[in-house]
Design an enzyme around this catalytic site. Structure first.
Site, short mmCIF file in Angstrom:
data_model
loop_
_atom_site.label_atom_id
_atom_site.label_comp_id
_atom_site.label_asym_id
_atom_site.label_seq_id
_atom_site.Cartn_x
_atom_site.Cartn_y
_atom_site.Cartn_z
N LEU A 34 53.44 49.41 63.06
CA LEU A 34 53.84 48.35 63.99
C LEU A 34 55.18 48.64 64.65
CD1 LEU A 34 52.88 45.19 61.88
CD2 LEU A 34 51.58 46.24 63.74
N SER A 36 59.27 51.01 63.99
CA SER A 36 60.17 51.76 63.12
C SER A 36 61.61 51.53 63.54
CB SER A 36 59.84 53.26 63.15
OG SER A 36 59.95 53.76 64.48
N PHE A 39 66.12 52.96 59.32
CA PHE A 39 65.86 53.43 57.97
C PHE A 39 64.55 52.89 57.40
CE2 PHE A 39 68.01 49.44 57.62
CZ PHE A 39 67.48 48.82 56.50
N LYS A 41 60.09 51.78 58.29
CA LYS A 41 58.92 51.65 59.15
C LYS A 41 58.13 50.43 58.70
CE LYS A 41 58.42 56.59 60.18
NZ LYS A 41 57.52 57.78 60.11
N VAL A 42 57.49 49.78 59.66
CA VAL A 42 56.71 48.58 59.35
C VAL A 42 55.25 48.84 59.71
CG1 VAL A 42 56.39 46.12 59.77
CG2 VAL A 42 58.69 47.09 59.80
N ASP A 150 72.53 38.27 63.78
CA ASP A 150 71.91 39.19 64.74
C ASP A 150 70.70 38.54 65.40
OD1 ASP A 150 71.78 41.58 66.15
OD2 ASP A 150 70.47 42.55 64.68
#
Length: 431
Positions: A34, A36, A39, A41-42, A150
């Site tokens: 999905l 990155s 640090f 990745k999804v 954020d």
């Protein structure tokens, strides 16, 4: 396999290899990538033990954490374990191998809000909808001492119903990080969204900084472009510091007034969350009771999460319990927990009996949770019951004010432990 069946670390699933070839931990079938980041990745995945339900799994390489990112990951776990809200991405489980850490999260099927707003600006009505949902989530976080730091469209996701989900708490700050002067001191956030007080490199109020970022998000939703733009970073900072922006002509008078208060460069004069809830533009066309949504205290008593999984046990336990992942960890709440084989109804009845003996007031009550107030309502304790197995439940008592010397709370704790069986699982008090 887990190293020791008697240790609290055994709750974390650790395997000898990296990934099961057929399914991750025999439970999750990894699918497409999905996204990155720096640090991690999804991936989209299917929960094979839950009817193939779609989830998102963030995969973090442990070797990348040697570059000072350990605190970043610790913080995300610490923050997200606290949060159960309809407009915040739910973190349900944390798993680990020798080389990776896996965050199992709710899948936001609608993708990023950013991808939608970049193609076209939103109507005021749609902007209002997402802003309300954002403020609901922010208000909930702030009530728990969590500041996102954020907030931006890239971190605002949409579910299958096109409702908002706040994600990515890696930069979040908690009350435990506040300095003796009552301020935060770490510069975080994305330049175009940061509040002007952060640029001064002095202490700042995390809640006020989040409100500024909410203002930038609202401006973007309505206008289709950011309020502060400059090819030179110093030029950008000057515009932010002076709050120099130009609203499009189609912006209504009420929205202009709200944005002016959101993007107030002086944090002391900036609008607060509670003031936003009373704003005319915010309230337009909706019953005020619908806007406030889930109250902070009410959501502590919600049924959501009434069945505990391994992650709940890890994250609510003492600091050593996450050493299987990456070392020491701090539990934020003064909390007492123990296991009982009695029914929820029996336990709740006994809680009420003890409360009556100690002259405590029942402030709020639900099927599996009860909020008790001491004399004059100056402090409160929440007692919750959540199911572990078919035979066992976890009884959790939290002193919301974290006042370990509260006499009546200590008396309540002792009486409950004596009355509801001898505890077989106990979380030590935070030193």
């Amino acid at each position: 396999m887990a190293e020791d069946s008697n240790s609290s670390e055994s709750i974390i699933v650790n395997v000898t290899g990296d990934d099961n070839k057929s399914a991750l931990f025999g439970k999750y079938d990894l699918g497409k990538l999905l996204g990155s980041g720096a640090f991690a990745k999804v991936y989209q995945a299917e929960d094979l033990q839950n009817g193939g339900e779609s989830v998102a799994i963030k995969v973090v390489q442990k070797k990348r954490l040697k570059d000072g990112l350990t605190a970043h990951v610790k913080r995300e776990i610490s923050v997200m374990r606290r949060l159960r809200h309809p407009h915040i991405v739910l973190l349900s489980e944390v798993l680990a191998t020798k080389t990776k850490i896996y965050f199992v999260m709710e899948l936001a099927k609608g993708g990023e809000l950013f991808s939608r707003v970049t193609s076209n600006r939103f109507t005021e009505s749609l902007s209002r909808k997402y802003f309300r949902q954002l403020i609901s989530a922010v208000r909930y976080c702030h009530a728990r001492g969590v500041f996102h730091r954020d907030l931006k469209p890239e971190n605002l996701l949409l579910d299958e119903n096109r409702d908002l989900k706040v994600s990515d708490f890696g930069l979040s700050a908690m009350k435990e990080q506040i300095h003796p002067d009552g301020m935060l001191h770490t510069l975080c956030g994305t330049p175009a969204y940061v509040a002007p007080e952060l640029l001064l490199k002095k202490g700042y109020d995390g809640s006020k900084a989040d409100i500024w970022s909410c203002g930038v998000v609202l401006f973007l939703l309505n206008a289709g472009y950011l309020p502060f733009r400059d090819p030179n970073i110093m030029g950008l900072y000057r515009k932010i510091h002076k709050a120099q922006y130009k609203l499009p002509d189609w912006t209504s008078s009420d929205l202009r007034k709200l944005l002016r208060r959101l993007l107030e460069p002086n944090p002391e004069l900036r609008i607060t969350v509670e003031e936003i809830l009373k704003d005319p533009w915010f309230n337009h066309g909706v019953d005020p009771s619908e806007i406030i949504g889930i109250q902070a205290d009410d959501y502590d008593l919600e049924e959501n999460g009434k069945i505990l999984n391994a992650f709940d046990l890890i994250s609510s336990a003492s600091s050593s319990n996450l050493s299987g992942l990456f070392g020491n960890f701090v539990t934020p709440d003064h909390c007492d927990q123990f296991v009982s084989d009695e029914s929820t109804a029996v336990i709740m009845r006994k809680v009420e009996e003890v409360a009556k003996q100690l002259n405590l007031r029942i402030a709020k009550k639900k099927e599996r949770a009860i909020k008790l107030e001491g004399p004059h309502g100056v402090a409160n304790v929440v007692v919750k019951v959540r199911r572990l197995t078919n035979e066992l439940v976890m009884v959790e008592m939290k002193n919301k004010q974290r006042d370990v010397g509260l006499v009546w709370a200590d008396a309540l704790r002792q009486k409950l432990r004596r009355l509801i069986n001898q505890p077989v699982y106990k979380v030590p008090d935070k030193p």
